[in-house]
Write a protein that holds these residues in place. Structure first.
Motif, PDB file in Angstrom:
ATOM      1  N   ILE A  83       0.819  -1.218   0.000  1.00 46.37           N
ATOM      2  CA  ILE A  83       0.000   0.000   0.000  1.00 46.37           C
ATOM      3  C   ILE A  83       0.854   1.271   0.000  1.00 46.37           C
ATOM      4  CG2 ILE A  83      -2.063  -1.082   0.940  1.00 46.37           C
ATOM      5  CD1 ILE A  83      -1.445   0.110   3.628  1.00 46.37           C
ATOM      6  N   ALA A  84       2.001   1.243   0.668  1.00 50.48           N
ATOM      7  CA  ALA A  84       2.877   2.419   0.655  1.00 50.48           C
ATOM      8  C   ALA A  84       3.442   2.657  -0.743  1.00 50.48           C
ATOM      9  CB  ALA A  84       4.007   2.259   1.667  1.00 50.48           C
ATOM     10  N   SER A  85       3.715   1.602  -1.482  1.00 47.64           N
ATOM     11  CA  SER A  85       4.224   1.760  -2.850  1.00 47.64           C
ATOM     12  C   SER A  85       3.197   2.468  -3.728  1.00 47.64           C
ATOM     13  CB  SER A  85       4.568   0.396  -3.452  1.00 47.64           C
ATOM     14  OG  SER A  85       5.631  -0.206  -2.768  1.00 47.64           O
ATOM     15  N   ILE A  86       1.934   2.070  -3.597  1.00 50.02           N
ATOM     16  CA  ILE A  86       0.884   2.704  -4.395  1.00 50.02           C
ATOM     17  C   ILE A  86       0.734   4.174  -4.002  1.00 50.02           C
ATOM     18  CG2 ILE A  86      -1.591   2.702  -4.934  1.00 50.02           C
ATOM     19  CD1 ILE A  86      -1.523  -0.364  -4.472  1.00 50.02           C
ATOM     20  N   GLY A  87       0.724   4.450  -2.692  1.00 52.82           N
ATOM     21  CA  GLY A  87       0.612   5.830  -2.216  1.00 52.82           C
ATOM     22  C   GLY A  87       1.804   6.688  -2.577  1.00 52.82           C
ATOM     23  N   ALA A  97      -1.377   3.740  -9.974  1.00 54.58           N
ATOM     24  CA  ALA A  97      -0.455   2.702 -10.422  1.00 54.58           C
ATOM     25  C   ALA A  97      -1.133   1.807 -11.461  1.00 54.58           C
ATOM     26  CB  ALA A  97       0.007   1.869  -9.236  1.00 54.58           C
ATOM     27  N   GLY A  98      -0.463   1.607 -12.582  1.00 47.60           N
ATOM     28  CA  GLY A  98      -0.948   0.726 -13.630  1.00 47.60           C
ATOM     29  C   GLY A  98      -0.489  -0.707 -13.397  1.00 47.60           C
ATOM     30  N   ARG A 137      -4.702   2.075  -9.975  1.00 48.11           N
ATOM     31  CA  ARG A 137      -4.965   1.811  -8.564  1.00 48.11           C
ATOM     32  C   ARG A 137      -4.422   2.935  -7.686  1.00 48.11           C
ATOM     33  NH1 ARG A 137      -3.947  -3.763 -10.195  1.00 48.11           N
ATOM     34  NH2 ARG A 137      -5.859  -4.944  -9.901  1.00 48.11           N
ATOM     35  N   TYR A 138      -5.234   3.263  -6.683  1.00 48.01           N
ATOM     36  CA  TYR A 138      -4.917   4.283  -5.689  1.00 48.01           C
ATOM     37  C   TYR A 138      -5.260   3.714  -4.316  1.00 48.01           C
ATOM     38  CZ  TYR A 138      -5.607   7.390  -9.737  1.00 48.01           C
ATOM     39  OH  TYR A 138      -5.547   7.999 -10.970  1.00 48.01           O
ATOM     40  N   ILE A 139      -4.563   4.184  -3.284  1.00 45.92           N
ATOM     41  CA  ILE A 139      -5.011   3.839  -1.940  1.00 45.92           C
ATOM     42  C   ILE A 139      -6.030   4.890  -1.513  1.00 45.92           C
ATOM     43  CG2 ILE A 139      -2.935   2.577  -1.287  1.00 45.92           C
ATOM     44  CD1 ILE A 139      -2.092   5.041   0.404  1.00 45.92           C
ATOM     45  N   ASN A 140      -6.913   4.501  -0.587  1.00 43.12           N
ATOM     46  CA  ASN A 140      -7.896   5.449  -0.076  1.00 43.12           C
ATOM     47  C   ASN A 140      -7.528   5.872   1.343  1.00 43.12           C
ATOM     48  OD1 ASN A 140      -8.785   3.387   1.664  1.00 43.12           O
ATOM     49  ND2 ASN A 140     -10.384   2.734   0.243  1.00 43.12           N
ATOM     50  N   GLN A 141      -8.380   6.697   1.958  1.00 38.85           N
ATOM     51  CA  GLN A 141      -8.088   7.216   3.291  1.00 38.85           C
ATOM     52  C   GLN A 141      -8.029   6.105   4.345  1.00 38.85           C
ATOM     53  OE1 GLN A 141     -10.920   7.906   1.564  1.00 38.85           O
ATOM     54  NE2 GLN A 141     -12.668   8.233   2.922  1.00 38.85           N
ATOM     55  N   ILE A 158       7.875   5.831   6.465  1.00 35.02           N
ATOM     56  CA  ILE A 158       7.931   5.932   5.010  1.00 35.02           C
ATOM     57  C   ILE A 158       8.653   7.222   4.666  1.00 35.02           C
ATOM     58  CG2 ILE A 158       6.600   6.118   2.874  1.00 35.02           C
ATOM     59  CD1 ILE A 158       6.530   3.338   4.256  1.00 35.02           C
ATOM     60  N   ASN A 159       9.694   7.090   3.890  1.00 34.80           N
ATOM     61  CA  ASN A 159      10.516   8.224   3.485  1.00 34.80           C
ATOM     62  C   ASN A 159       9.947   8.783   2.190  1.00 34.80           C
ATOM     63  OD1 ASN A 159      12.591  10.044   3.446  1.00 34.80           O
ATOM     64  ND2 ASN A 159      14.157   8.590   2.794  1.00 34.80           N
ATOM     65  N   GLY A 160       9.222   9.896   2.286  1.00 31.78           N
ATOM     66  CA  GLY A 160       8.595  10.506   1.124  1.00 31.78           C
ATOM     67  C   GLY A 160       7.103  10.665   1.356  1.00 31.78           C
ATOM     68  N   ASP A 161       6.483  11.452   0.499  1.00 31.43           N
ATOM     69  CA  ASP A 161       5.055  11.730   0.626  1.00 31.43           C
ATOM     70  C   ASP A 161       4.215  10.546   0.179  1.00 31.43           C
ATOM     71  OD1 ASP A 161       5.555  14.305   1.528  1.00 31.43           O
ATOM     72  OD2 ASP A 161       5.480  15.169  -0.476  1.00 31.43           O
ATOM     73  N   ILE A 162       3.035  10.449   0.788  1.00 33.07           N
ATOM     74  CA  ILE A 162       2.019   9.465   0.431  1.00 33.07           C
ATOM     75  C   ILE A 162       0.774  10.260   0.045  1.00 33.07           C
ATOM     76  CG2 ILE A 162       0.490   7.651   1.314  1.00 33.07           C
ATOM     77  CD1 ILE A 162       3.238   6.563   1.270  1.00 33.07           C
ATOM     78  N   ARG A 163       0.144   9.878  -1.055  1.00 38.28           N
ATOM     79  CA  ARG A 163      -1.130  10.495  -1.443  1.00 38.28           C
ATOM     80  C   ARG A 163      -2.174   9.411  -1.591  1.00 38.28           C
ATOM     81  NH1 ARG A 163      -0.872  14.286  -6.502  1.00 38.28           N
ATOM     82  NH2 ARG A 163      -3.077  14.491  -5.997  1.00 38.28           N
ATOM     83  N   TRP A 164      -3.416   9.785  -1.350  1.00 34.46           N
ATOM     84  CA  TRP A 164      -4.526   8.852  -1.473  1.00 34.46           C
ATOM     85  C   TRP A 164      -5.737   9.572  -2.027  1.00 34.46           C
ATOM     86  CZ3 TRP A 164      -2.332  10.492   3.053  1.00 34.46           C
ATOM     87  CH2 TRP A 164      -3.090  11.307   3.874  1.00 34.46           C
ATOM     88  N   VAL A 165      -6.709   8.780  -2.450  1.00 31.54           N
ATOM     89  CA  VAL A 165      -7.975   9.323  -2.943  1.00 31.54           C
ATOM     90  C   VAL A 165      -8.986   9.264  -1.809  1.00 31.54           C
ATOM     91  CG1 VAL A 165      -7.521   8.695  -5.346  1.00 31.54           C
ATOM     92  CG2 VAL A 165      -8.740   7.084  -3.861  1.00 31.54           C
ATOM     93  N   GLU A 166      -9.985  10.111  -1.891  1.00 31.55           N
ATOM     94  CA  GLU A 166     -11.054  10.145  -0.891  1.00 31.55           C
ATOM     95  C   GLU A 166     -12.257   9.371  -1.418  1.00 31.55           C
ATOM     96  OE1 GLU A 166     -10.989  11.503   2.204  1.00 31.55           O
ATOM     97  OE2 GLU A 166      -8.928  12.205   1.950  1.00 31.55           O
ATOM     98  N   VAL A 167     -12.874   8.627  -0.532  1.00 29.12           N
ATOM     99  CA  VAL A 167     -14.087   7.888  -0.859  1.00 29.12           C
ATOM    100  C   VAL A 167     -15.178   8.377   0.087  1.00 29.12           C
ATOM    101  CG1 VAL A 167     -15.155   5.618  -1.081  1.00 29.12           C
ATOM    102  CG2 VAL A 167     -12.712   5.896  -1.550  1.00 29.12           C
TER     103      VAL A 167
END
Length: 176
Positions: A83-87, A97-98, A137-141, A158-167
């Motif tokens: 999940i961190a890789s996707i974020g 992520a494709g 694919r995206y991770i959600n909240q 996790i070293n770096g930013d993580i982004r996710w989509v809102e549901v």
């Protein structure tokens, strides 16, 4: 110079190990046992300082496997890596992520291939954490909150930013 035989070194190691275990037990009367297994991510990290880890670029800091027979720490690391890789990918590229990325992320997390994660969050009792929008694919909240728990439990940052989509409550996904 003192000469040591394998027998004397073996006895010294055994004595040192016994002294260590006695110190760990406290007064020497308690039985030394490991912490009970828990399905929740509540066990304490072994490291005093968190391990900085970028799942996109860094080697694994510990074993990761989806094997249900493996220890909980290895299973949790598998989830964190995936999940961190996707974020991280979404944060770095602005895109979901494709198939190629999912295959790479899945394999790094210990899965055989990308097909192994197709039903990753549609297992019975699983909480939805990965959203598919236009084939990406995206991770959600929910995944983002779980990721924070996994980081604390594993002693990993996790070293770096993580982004996710809102549901929203109706299941509508907003990709910013």
């Amino acid at each position: 110079m003192t000469e040591y035989t394998s027998d004397s070194l073996g006895r010294a190691l055994a004595a040192a190990a016994e002294a260590f275990l006695t110190a760990m037990r406290g007064d020497g009367d308690e039985a030394f046992t490991s912490a009970p297994h828990s399905e929740d991510v509540t066990w304490a990290p072994a490291a005093a300082e968190p391990i900085l880890f970028d799942p996109l670029t860094d080697p694994l800091p510990m074993r990761a496997t989806p094997d249900r027979e493996a220890d909980q720490k290895s299973q949790d690391m598998c989830s964190l890596v995936y999940i961190a890789s996707i974020g991280r990918f979404y944060a770095e590229t602005g895109e979901g992520a494709g198939a190629d990325e999912i295959r790479r992320f899945a394999q790094k997390a210990g899965y055989m291939n990308g097909r192994a994660v197709n039903g990753w969050n549609s297992r019975p009792g699983s909480i939805r954490s990965v959203e598919v929008v236009d084939g990406k694919r995206y991770i959600n909240q929910t995944a983002a909150k779980w990721l924070a728990k996994l980081e604390r439990a594993l002693g990993v940052d996790i070293n770096g930013d993580i982004r996710w989509v809102e549901v929203d409550d109706e299941g509508n996904v907003t990709v910013p």
